[in-house]
Design an enzyme around this catalytic site. Structure first.
Site, PDB file in Angstrom:
ATOM      1  N   LYS A  49       0.802  -1.223   0.000  1.00  0.00           N
ATOM      2  CA  LYS A  49       0.000   0.000   0.000  1.00  0.00           C
ATOM      3  C   LYS A  49       0.839   1.280   0.000  1.00  0.00           C
ATOM      4  O   LYS A  49       0.319   2.359  -0.247  1.00  0.00           O
ATOM      5  CB  LYS A  49      -0.970   0.018   1.196  1.00  0.00           C
ATOM      6  CG  LYS A  49      -1.856  -1.186   1.298  1.00  0.00           C
ATOM      7  CD  LYS A  49      -2.695  -1.471   0.074  1.00  0.00           C
ATOM      8  CE  LYS A  49      -3.833  -0.519  -0.108  1.00  0.00           C
ATOM      9  NZ  LYS A  49      -4.912  -1.069  -0.954  1.00  0.00           N
ATOM     10  N   ASP A  50       2.135   1.156   0.278  1.00  0.00           N
ATOM     11  CA  ASP A  50       3.007   2.330   0.194  1.00  0.00           C
ATOM     12  C   ASP A  50       2.970   2.912  -1.221  1.00  0.00           C
ATOM     13  O   ASP A  50       2.998   4.128  -1.413  1.00  0.00           O
ATOM     14  CB  ASP A  50       4.457   1.957   0.527  1.00  0.00           C
ATOM     15  CG  ASP A  50       4.656   1.613   1.991  1.00  0.00           C
ATOM     16  OD1 ASP A  50       3.680   1.710   2.755  1.00  0.00           O
ATOM     17  OD2 ASP A  50       5.783   1.236   2.360  1.00  0.00           O
TER      18      ASP A  50
END
Ligand code: PMP
Length: 499
Positions: free
Chosen positions: A43-44
């Protein structure tokens, strides 16, 4: 590896690692280890992309607050991006998600607004919308934000293609949460590598894609209800209670070749196997994705190349079923191992110390300078604590004084100030002689020894400390009600101090 100007430049370019022990012989099963991202998850990528897209479009202004409803990886990624770029972040989260996630977010500087567990995911989202409207925050909307899928078009998919520039890729296997990874990667592979089979995994008890049933929405396209096949499942981060816009897009575009159901216990088993047999530490959806990838691998001819997404690190799952049965204290086998040699165990003498603590040293063993110093220190403040900077019991005593509003002087014997001529070390025998105890901390009130942390807390409970403070005219907050044991270090478990 290179030099970077910002942690954000280190997002992506995660390694593909070929499995050895867990893959069927002859099949090249590669896992894409997203735990290599700076905050430990896939998700970064999306967090950075969503913020930068909003910056470009002008939807997000400098210094404006960002808000999102998220239970985990998205919030943690956003917290990193917002910290680096200087945006305040608010995360709305249902109260039943694990406490370590809340703490991690707050540690990174975000504010966490809890919502009632009974109102589930929808409650979190509605609170985020309400706060965004009321306060003019930028709402990320990860489930429908095209920048989410686009992050995977530009990064994840390109990385996979580059890694298979010279060899065919037979299958790519992923689950879906927002569907960002799925839509982004699959849309690129379909065009650039049409022979690659796109395989999507989902929980066997919540076959939303497998059922072929659509997501209930109203005429405006807003969600009206949970998907009829949704059931709560173990794979945190996968399959929310609805099919998101991005997931629906992937279905409508015909990107998905196959949907495979995965059982929760198989997901847990394979997540643990990844750790123990491959040395790869990942979260529950990683084992779940691997379960589907292994189904593909077992029916694939030798020499096939398969890529399996591993979305995050295992560190976020300490309080979940993944760590079921992993204890804190020593188990019987570890205790037996401890007892198999004489030293360095509970109940045995520590090196260089008497077996029974509290034997004072003789006066001729002490030094006059240290003695005078202790005298001066005791006169400096009515409450004096002789401590070590990093001793957890000393921290407990400091917290106790802070809660009660008691002013004190902490003499930290291991601090730089007490290092010259080993002053700190020389003070310890003086204290031992005065208190009859060699342990630290030692607390003095009005020059009289009160003992260490445990004795002080006992004295609070039996009222004698309160009387001593009053007798000495020392100010403290009389309205405070605490059980000082709550301030003791968390690891202090009976099993660890006995045996
Ligand atoms: N696994 C985990 C642990 C996740 O946090 C997520 C994101 N919600 C996913 C898988 C699915 O990724 P995506 O949102 O891109 O579908």
């Amino acid at each position: 590896m290179a030099r970077y100007d910002s942690i954000l430049e280190t997002i992506g370019n995660t390694p593909l690692v070929r499995l050895d022990a867990l893959a069927p012989a002859g099949v090249n099963l590669y896992v894409k280890v997203e735990a290599f991202n700076p905050m430990g998850s896939v998700k970064d990528r999306m967090a950075l992309a969503v913020i930068e897209a909003a910056e470009r479009s002008g939807e997000l202004r400098p210094g404006q607050t960002v808000i999102e409803a998220t239970s985990g990886n998205t919030g943690i990624g956003l917290a990193m991006v917002c910290a680096r770029k200087g945006y305040p972040l608010v995360v709305t989260m249902a109260e039943n998600f694990s406490v370590e996630r809340r703490k991690l977010l707050r540690y990174l500087g975000a504010r966490v607004v809890l919502t009632p567990a009974a109102e589930k995911g929808t409650g979190m989202l509605n609170k985020a919308i309400e706060l965004a409207e009321a306060h003019g925050y930028y709402l990320c909307r990860q489930f429908e934000n095209e920048a989410n899928a686009d992050a995977h078009v530009r990064t994840t998919a390109r990385e996979i293609l580059a890694d298979f520039a010279d060899e065919p890729l037979h299958a790519w296997v992923s689950g879906f949460g927002t569907g960002g990874t799925l839509k982004g990667v699959a849309s690129v592979l379909k065009l650039a590598s049409p022979a690659t089979r796109i395989v999507v995994a989902e929980p066997d008890n919540a076959p939303m894609l497998g059922s072929g049933l659509g997501q209930p929405r109203d005429a405006a396209g807003e969600l009206t209800a949970s998907h009829p096949r949704f059931r709560p499942h173990l794979m945190q981060g996968w399959s929310p209670d609805f099919l998101s816009r991005l997931t629906e897009d992937a279905v409508a575009a015909g990107l998905i070749d196959e949907v495979l159901p995965v059982a929760g216990d198989e997901a847990l088993r394979l997540t643990r196997e990844l750790a123990r047999r491959e040395g790869i530490f990942a979260g529950t959806t990683s084992g779940a994705t691997l379960a589907a990838a292994l189904q593909v691998a077992r029916r694939s001819p030798p020499g096939s190349n398969i890529v399996c997404m591993l979305p995050d690190t295992g560190e976020r799952y300490l309080s979940t079923p993944l760590f079921e049965g992993i204890g804190e204290a020593m188990d019987d086998a570890e205790l037996a191992l401890s007892r198999s040699t004489p030293g360095y165990r509970f109940g045995a003498a520590a090196a260089g110390q008497p077996a029974s603590p509290g034997v004072p040293l003789r006066a001729d063993e002490q030094d006059a300078e240290a003695e005078r110093l202790v005298e001066t220190l005791l006169a400096s403040e009515p409450v004096v604590m002789f401590a070590l900077e990093w001793c957890e019991f000393c921290w407990s005593v400091r917290k106790f004084f802070a809660r009660l509003g008691i002013a004190y002087h902490s003499v930290d014997l291991d601090s730089v100030a007490y290092q010259s001529d080993d002053l700190g070390g020389r003070i310890r025998p003086v204290l031992a002689a005065r208190t009859g105890s060699v342990t630290i901390p030692q607390v003095f009130i009005g020059g009289e020894p009160m003992g260490g942390c445990t004795a002080l807390f006992d004295a609070w409970r039996n009222g004698s400390l309160r009387r001593r403070l009053e007798a000495q005219g020392i100010a403290f907050d009389r309205s405070v009600e605490i059980d000082p044991d709550d301030l003791l270090p968390g690891w202090l478990h009976p099993r660890m101090t006995t045996a």
